[in-house]
Design a protein around this motif. Structure first.
Motif, mmCIF file in Angstrom:
data_model
loop_
_atom_site.group_PDB
_atom_site.id
_atom_site.type_symbol
_atom_site.label_atom_id
_atom_site.label_comp_id
_atom_site.label_asym_id
_atom_site.label_seq_id
_atom_site.Cartn_x
_atom_site.Cartn_y
_atom_site.Cartn_z
ATOM 1 N N CYS A 112 1.492 5.970 6.753
ATOM 2 C CA CYS A 112 0.235 5.359 7.191
ATOM 3 C C CYS A 112 0.069 5.612 8.675
ATOM 4 O O CYS A 112 1.000 6.051 9.360
ATOM 5 N N ILE A 150 -2.060 7.241 4.238
ATOM 6 C CA ILE A 150 -3.015 6.139 4.206
ATOM 7 C C ILE A 150 -3.786 6.137 5.519
ATOM 8 O O ILE A 150 -3.193 6.082 6.597
ATOM 9 N N LEU A 193 0.809 -1.207 0.000
ATOM 10 C CA LEU A 193 0.000 0.000 0.000
ATOM 11 C C LEU A 193 0.845 1.262 0.000
ATOM 12 O O LEU A 193 0.533 2.237 -0.693
ATOM 13 N N THR A 207 1.650 11.434 0.708
ATOM 14 C CA THR A 207 0.356 10.778 0.884
ATOM 15 C C THR A 207 0.211 10.316 2.334
ATOM 16 O O THR A 207 1.198 10.152 3.055
ATOM 17 N N SER A 235 0.988 4.003 -3.021
ATOM 18 C CA SER A 235 0.558 5.380 -2.772
ATOM 19 C C SER A 235 1.644 6.408 -3.056
ATOM 20 O O SER A 235 1.347 7.580 -3.281
ATOM 21 N N TYR A 289 -6.044 6.412 0.391
ATOM 22 C CA TYR A 289 -4.961 7.308 0.749
ATOM 23 C C TYR A 289 -5.260 8.710 0.237
ATOM 24 O O TYR A 289 -5.890 8.897 -0.797
ATOM 25 N N THR A 343 -8.979 0.525 2.315
ATOM 26 C CA THR A 343 -7.883 1.459 2.544
ATOM 27 C C THR A 343 -7.845 2.517 1.449
ATOM 28 O O THR A 343 -7.748 2.203 0.268
#
Length: 315
Positions: free
Chosen positions: A116, A200, A102, A198, A106, A135, A133
């Motif tokens: 995250c 998440i 992930l 980003t 992202s 983001y 999930t």
């Protein structure tokens, strides 16, 4: 061919939790990685565990060095990393099995950092429910600072994917002279050179709370380091024109610095000098009846009561 992600795990006397940590990395759904286990002069069986994993998985590397602290171990990892991206994991923590997948997804499309959320746990590793999930793309340094700050991600180096070429280009390292806060300084040095990132909105990094019931003795330089870290934050805010209001937080920050100083192992003379520096610090000017009454009273007391009298009163 170089891996996409280098994962650095500083290890020091971590035998109790190390297998759990490494297992959570080896079992990732994203498989294009290298794991750098930096054994910082452990005296327990940590080094043996690291070597065992190196023999079991060719992506695992074990690097041994004399004890020098977590910052020197992370810097050693930076020197040996070969991936496009970089992630730090602490040796008593672990990760959800799709954190790499992930984060890697992202950070694509030109982003410079991906992060995250983090969840804490004690005892057994918690089961994280499967979530949809998503983001958030953050396209200004102002929003990146604020959103990472609110998510508790400005200080720790974990739960993030960095670009190794940015770290190498600007020679970003952990300050080995600091006994705390070196993580924050590393992150601010990195954020100085990013344009977007980003976040998440799922707790993919699992932080193990190993604090015991006995409080540790606070070092005498704690307050001065905290003020230094505040200076770093304020300088970053000023340089990047961050729209962040410290007034609601300032009284609580002052309270924590002051009480920690009073309970530290510093001499009364050192405490007096630190309180005088705190009295003149920029954070004091942010205390203007926006916080809790108790915290505001402490800030007021620092302003008007001589430090040595204040110290004896708190004792």
């Amino acid at each position: 061919m170089n891996p996409q992600v280098s994962i650095i795990v500083p290890v020091y006397n971590s035998a109790r939790y190390l297998d759990t940590c490494i297992n959570s990395i080896v079992n990732q759904t994203f498989t294009d990685w290298e794991l750098l286990l930096i054994d910082d002069g452990s005296t327990d069986s940590s080094a043996k565990i690291c070597c065992n994993w190196k023999d079991r998985d060719s992506r695992v590397k074990c690097i041994q060095k004399p004890n020098g602290g977590v910052s020197s171990a992370r810097n050693m990892g930076l020197a040996h990393a070969s991936g496009k991206y970089l992630m730090f994991v602490d040796s008593d923590d672990c990760c959800v099995d799709n954190i790499l997948e992930l984060l890697h997804h992202s950070i694509q499309n030109g982003h410079d950092i991906a992060a995250c959320r983090v969840t804490g746990f004690k005892g057994d590793v918690p089961t994280i429910p499967l979530l949809d999930t998503v983001y958030e793309q953050i396209n200004t340094i102002n929003n990146l600072y604020i959103k990472y700050g609110r998510a508790g991600l400005l200080h720790p180096p974990f739960a993030k994917l960095y670009k190794l070429d940015i770290i190498r280009k600007y020679n970003i390292r952990f300050d080995e002279t600091l006994s705390l806060g070196e993580d924050l300084c590393f992150n601010l040095d990195y954020l100085d050179h990013v344009s977007s990132g980003t976040l998440i909105d799922s707790p993919l990094y699992l932080y193990r709370d190993t604090t015991g019931s006995l409080s540790k003795r606070i070092k005498g330089d704690y307050a001065d380091i905290q003020m230094y870290l505040l200076d770093r934050k304020f300088r970053f805010i000023d340089e990047h024109c961050i729209q962040f209001d410290y007034r609601p937080l300032a009284p609580g920050i002052v309270r924590d610095i002051f009480l920690s100083l009073c309970r530290s192992d510093a001499s009364d003379t050192v405490k007096r000098d630190s309180i005088n520096r705190l009295k003149q610090h920029r954070i004091m000017r942010q205390c203007r009846f926006k916080g809790k009454l108790f915290d505001e009273l402490i800030a007021l007391s620092i302003r008007i009561i001589p430090p040595l009298i204040l110290i004896k009163f708190v004792k």
